[in-house]
Design an enzyme around this catalytic site. Structure first.
Site, PDB file in Angstrom:
ATOM      1  N   CYS A   1       0.833  -1.202   0.000  1.00  0.00           N
ATOM      2  CA  CYS A   1       0.000   0.000   0.000  1.00  0.00           C
ATOM      3  C   CYS A   1       0.868   1.252   0.000  1.00  0.00           C
ATOM      4  CB  CYS A   1      -0.929   0.122   1.202  1.00  0.00           C
ATOM      5  SG  CYS A   1      -2.090  -1.234   1.359  1.00  0.00           S
TER       6      CYS A   1
ATOM      7  N   ARG B   1       2.930   0.610  -5.571  1.00  0.00           N
ATOM      8  CA  ARG B   1       2.900  -0.067  -4.270  1.00  0.00           C
ATOM      9  C   ARG B   1       1.640  -0.900  -4.056  1.00  0.00           C
ATOM     10  NH1 ARG B   1       6.586   2.255  -0.697  1.00  0.00           N
ATOM     11  NH2 ARG B   1       5.445   1.335   1.015  1.00  0.00           N
TER      12      ARG B   1
ATOM     13  N   TRP C   1      -2.901  -2.683  -1.495  1.00  0.00           N
ATOM     14  CA  TRP C   1      -2.531  -4.067  -1.804  1.00  0.00           C
ATOM     15  C   TRP C   1      -3.017  -4.840  -0.582  1.00  0.00           C
ATOM     16  CZ3 TRP C   1       0.406  -8.113   0.136  1.00  0.00           C
ATOM     17  CH2 TRP C   1       0.712  -9.128  -0.774  1.00  0.00           C
TER      18      TRP C   1
ATOM     19  N   ASN D   1      -0.657   1.824   5.767  1.00  0.00           N
ATOM     20  CA  ASN D   1       0.183   0.812   5.121  1.00  0.00           C
ATOM     21  C   ASN D   1       0.784  -0.042   6.231  1.00  0.00           C
ATOM     22  OD1 ASN D   1       3.574   0.963   3.869  1.00  0.00           O
ATOM     23  ND2 ASN D   1       2.114  -0.693   3.661  1.00  0.00           N
ATOM     24  N   GLY D   2       0.511  -1.350   6.162  1.00  0.00           N
ATOM     25  CA  GLY D   2       1.073  -2.243   7.168  1.00  0.00           C
ATOM     26  C   GLY D   2       0.021  -3.203   7.687  1.00  0.00           C
TER      27      GLY D   2
ATOM     28  N   GLU E   1      16.398 -15.150 -12.807  1.00  0.00           N
ATOM     29  CA  GLU E   1      15.872 -13.798 -12.996  1.00  0.00           C
ATOM     30  C   GLU E   1      15.027 -13.735 -14.277  1.00  0.00           C
ATOM     31  OE1 GLU E   1      15.508 -11.433 -11.125  1.00  0.00           O
ATOM     32  OE2 GLU E   1      15.226  -9.682 -12.399  1.00  0.00           O
TER      33      GLU E   1
ATOM     34  N   LYS F   1      10.999 -12.852 -14.468  1.00  0.00           N
ATOM     35  CA  LYS F   1      10.434 -11.767 -15.288  1.00  0.00           C
ATOM     36  C   LYS F   1       9.267 -12.284 -16.115  1.00  0.00           C
ATOM     37  CE  LYS F   1      12.284  -9.626 -13.473  1.00  0.00           C
ATOM     38  NZ  LYS F   1      12.375  -8.684 -12.456  1.00  0.00           N
TER      39      LYS F   1
ATOM     40  N   GLU G   1       6.280 -12.908 -13.907  1.00  0.00           N
ATOM     41  CA  GLU G   1       5.722 -11.670 -13.354  1.00  0.00           C
ATOM     42  C   GLU G   1       4.903 -10.882 -14.359  1.00  0.00           C
ATOM     43  OE1 GLU G   1       8.555  -9.542 -10.097  1.00  0.00           O
ATOM     44  OE2 GLU G   1       9.485  -9.851 -12.036  1.00  0.00           O
TER      45      GLU G   1
ATOM     46  N   HIS H   1      17.524 -34.458 -14.274  1.00  0.00           N
ATOM     47  CA  HIS H   1      17.063 -35.193 -13.097  1.00  0.00           C
ATOM     48  C   HIS H   1      15.605 -34.870 -12.771  1.00  0.00           C
ATOM     49  CE1 HIS H   1      21.156 -36.570 -12.243  1.00  0.00           C
ATOM     50  NE2 HIS H   1      21.516 -35.385 -12.684  1.00  0.00           N
TER      51      HIS H   1
ATOM     52  N   LYS I   1       5.275  -3.365  -5.755  1.00  0.00           N
ATOM     53  CA  LYS I   1       6.726  -3.272  -5.836  1.00  0.00           C
ATOM     54  C   LYS I   1       7.444  -3.431  -4.500  1.00  0.00           C
ATOM     55  CE  LYS I   1      10.401  -1.006  -8.223  1.00  0.00           C
ATOM     56  NZ  LYS I   1      10.656  -2.207  -9.021  1.00  0.00           N
TER      57      LYS I   1
HETATM   58  N1  GLU Z   1      -3.655  -4.090   6.233  1.00  0.00           N
HETATM   59  C1  GLU Z   1      -4.180  -3.044   5.397  1.00  0.00           C
HETATM   60  C2  GLU Z   1      -5.240  -3.577   4.456  1.00  0.00           C
HETATM   61  O1  GLU Z   1      -5.291  -4.673   4.050  1.00  0.00           O
HETATM   62  C3  GLU Z   1      -3.054  -2.357   4.637  1.00  0.00           C
HETATM   63  C4  GLU Z   1      -2.349  -3.309   3.726  1.00  0.00           C
HETATM   64  C5  GLU Z   1      -0.900  -2.976   3.316  1.00  0.00           C
HETATM   65  O2  GLU Z   1      -0.273  -2.083   3.775  1.00  0.00           O
HETATM   66  O3  GLU Z   1      -0.390  -3.741   2.468  1.00  0.00           O
HETATM   67  O4  GLU Z   1      -6.117  -2.884   4.098  1.00  0.00           O
END
Ligand code: GLU
Length: 609
Positions: free
Chosen positions: A2, A31, A78, A104-105, A481, A485, A488, A504, A604
């Site tokens: 996020c 993000r 995210w 974020n978190g 790598e 890519k 991804e 193998h 990212k």
């Molecule tokens: N935990 C929060 C959510 O899911 C923030 C997610 C994050 O920072 O990735 O909404």
């Protein structure tokens, strides 16, 4: 992951609230992009606009452009707690709709807090962990605390990782913020101040920043930045830094995608990084490594592949054992870490949580830590004993390209410099920092001359569901790598193996036209010739990436397509052989009609464990 942004400006500032938030959200979109939203203090209401989807969609399908106000916050998500949906998108609000929060978190104790708040009559709308923050502030305000005090009290109850920005109708000229583990920076402008997950969110308006530390919280208004830690005000002025980053360097500059731009920028990034390595004082970092009992190199994703290549270089060129470890797997390895060991953390953003936690653990066990980062203001850089800073420039596309090759360059530069301090095993197995100077020229040749060949390989891959990437010794991390890519950005299942190991097991999958991409470096990998034959004998479609004069024998005979790399010293080959693989993945993605800059399910900077 996020990304969050908040701003507070004076009413006389002509720039519009919606353009500030639009710029911030677009810049932060790398993000997270499963949903986005904003909250603005407009008259006597907090106006919230949010939805699932990318920023573009949210702006074009809402009243975003007509938002007005001088204080606002924004978020790109995210999801970690609660699926991507309109109700789970941030900002999250309290019961009264007067307090809005972006985060974020992960709030680890959110269930406990939610129960407590529900018992006190709060009604929750979302499944997120974030929503508890809004209700907690509301709760403490209802007990009589002033808005900022209620915010502080709420933050003191949180466990976990967070970068938070809050607007509260009862403190209408301010944005409150707090940081623990997740990155957060303040931007100081003229009549306008910012708080955001990344400098790019506000670099268009100011390059004067304060990087916040864990445990710091405070508020911004149009004319004030207040920060405190453990209740003690921080001397804000002494913390201001001026960053070198132009607004232009984060634009697409005529390219269709950031990924294309960043692949094309590699010659410049390599030259810049080498120049910066030569001008930095890395003597202490080199000494630590030279005298270390054991060396560990930790990284995640592409950075782990660079770490693997680096660890191989330590063994081959210095005769020193070094172990590459996936950051999130460091828990087991750390049991063996002792005082006197060196742990090198490789992270583009310098915020990758798994790498940060691995380095913290290493430090606790007495090791000396060294950061290889693209962002010298990052948490990993600040917490490490020594920093080796790359200068790849901002990387916006989710898939790492220029930061991978510059990481490899940096690790090889360290190894080359160490050969001056440590007696190398065999004199002929030396690499030199002088030769690395050719990296940018060779990278330019690859990009100018091999792009069409790579696009042709992409046309072949287009209809395929699987591919192998095979190499030996140094070719293995490069193959890894390349496969990453393709996965991804083109969503094609790709696996990398040491070529000798492919017999193998993996070879069982090979049938007519099965794509097999060989990376032939012409160094400790001669036996690759027989692997090419073995694959061809089973009908595989063989693509070989090799230097012009090495495309002989079986390689020449059995390769369906060759990517003829320019002649270059070994160390430069190690830096540049990933470039055609990046181009192949990029073109495959575009030919499939995908957006290589925003691969599904990814973000990212991974700031959640
Ligand atoms: N935990 C929060 C959510 O899911 C923030 C997610 C994050 O920072 O990735 O909404």
């Amino acid at each position: 992951m996020c990304g969050i942004i908040g701003f507070a400006k004076s009413a006389s500032k002509s720039i519009s609230c919606s353009s500030i938030l639009e710029e911030g959200l677009r810049r932060l979109e790398y993000r997270g992009y499963d949903s986005a939203g904003v909250a603005v203090i407009q008259g006597n209401r907090v106006v919230v606009i949010k939805d699932v989807g990318v920023v573009d969609k949210i702006i074009s399908t809402s009243d975003f452009k007509s938002l007005e106000g001088n204080v606002g916050i924004g978020h790109v998500r995210w999801a970690t707690h609660g699926r991507p949906s309109k109700v789970n998108a941030h900002p999250q609000v309290d019961c009264s709709g007067r307090i809005a929060v972006v985060h974020n978190g992960i709030i680890e104790n959110y269930l406990e807090l939610k129960r407590f708040l529900a018992d006190n009559g709060h009604v929750f709308a979302s499944e997120t962990d974030t929503e508890v923050v809004a209700h907690l502030i509301e709760h403490f305000k209802s007990l009589g605390l002033k808005p900022f005090d209620a915010f502080k009290k709420a933050v003191s109850m949180l466990r976990g990782s967070y970068a938070i920005a809050v607007v509260d109708l009862d403190a209408p000229s301010k944005v409150f913020f707090a940081r623990n583990v997740s990155p957060l920076v303040i931007g100081i402008g003229d009549g306008i101040n910012f708080v955001a997950s990344d400098i790019v969110a506000f670099i268009k308006y100011t390059n004067r920043v304060i990087v916040l530390n864990d445990g710091e919280l405070g508020y911004i208004s149009d004319s004030e930045v207040y920060i405190e830690r453990d209740g003690v005000p921080v001397d804000v002025l002494s913390r201001v830094r001026v960053v070198e980053m132009s607004a232009q360097s984060i634009e697409k500059g005529g390219y269709k995608h950031f990924m294309a731009k960043e692949i094309a920028e590699q010659p410049y990034s390599l030259a810049q990084t080498l120049a910066s390595l030569q001008s930095q004082d890395i003597a202490k970092a080199l000494n630590t490594i030279a005298n270390a009992k054991r060396i560990y190199i930790v990284g995640a994703g592409s950075s782990y592949h660079a770490a693997l290549l680096g660890a191989t270089a330590f063994k081959v060129f210095l005769g020193i054992d070094a172990e590459a470890v996936i950051s999130s797997e460091f828990k087991a390895v750390s049991r063996a870490v002792r005082y006197g060991d060196a742990v090198i953390g490789v992270s583009q953003s310098g915020e990758t949580i798994d790498t940060l936690l691995a380095l913290r653990e290493a430090k606790e066990r007495g090791a000396t830590t060294i950061a290889i980062v693209n962002n010298p203001f990052s948490t990993i850089a600040r917490e490490s004993d020594h920093v080796v800073a790359m200068k790849a420039g901002p990387e916006i596309a989710v898939a790492a390209t220029k930061t991978f090759t510059t990481q490899v360059l940096t690790l090889l530069y360290i190894v080359a410099r160490l050969t001056e301090l440590v007696e190398p095993v065999e004199a002929e197995l030396r690499i030199s920092s002088e030769s690395l100077k050719l990296s940018h020229e060779i990278a330019q040749k690859v990009i100018d001359e091999l792009n069409d060949d790579c696009r042709r390989v992409a046309e072949f891959l287009l209809s395929k569901h699987s591919a192998y990437y095979l190499g030996r010794v140094f070719g293995v991390p490069i193959a890894m790598e390349g496969a990453l890519k393709l996965k991804e950005v083109a969503y094609i299942h790709a696996e990398a193996y040491p070529a000798g190991e492919s017999k193998h097991g993996p070879i069982a999958l090979v049938e007519r036209e099965f794509p097999t991409i060989f990376i032939y470096l012409g160094f400790l990998d001669e036996a690759l010739e027989s692997n090419v034959e073995e694959m061809k004998a089973r009908g595989a479609y063989v693509v070989t990436v090799a230097q012009d004069d090495m495309i002989v024998g079986s390689i020449a005979r059995y390769s369906d397509t060759v990517i003829r790399m320019p002649r270059a010293p070994l160390e430069v080959r190690l830096v540049t052989y990933a470039i055609p693989l990046q181009l192949i993945a990029y073109h495959t993605s575009v030919l499939k009609g995908l957006d290589p800059d925003k691969p599904r399910n990814l973000a990212k900077t991974v700031t959640v464990v």
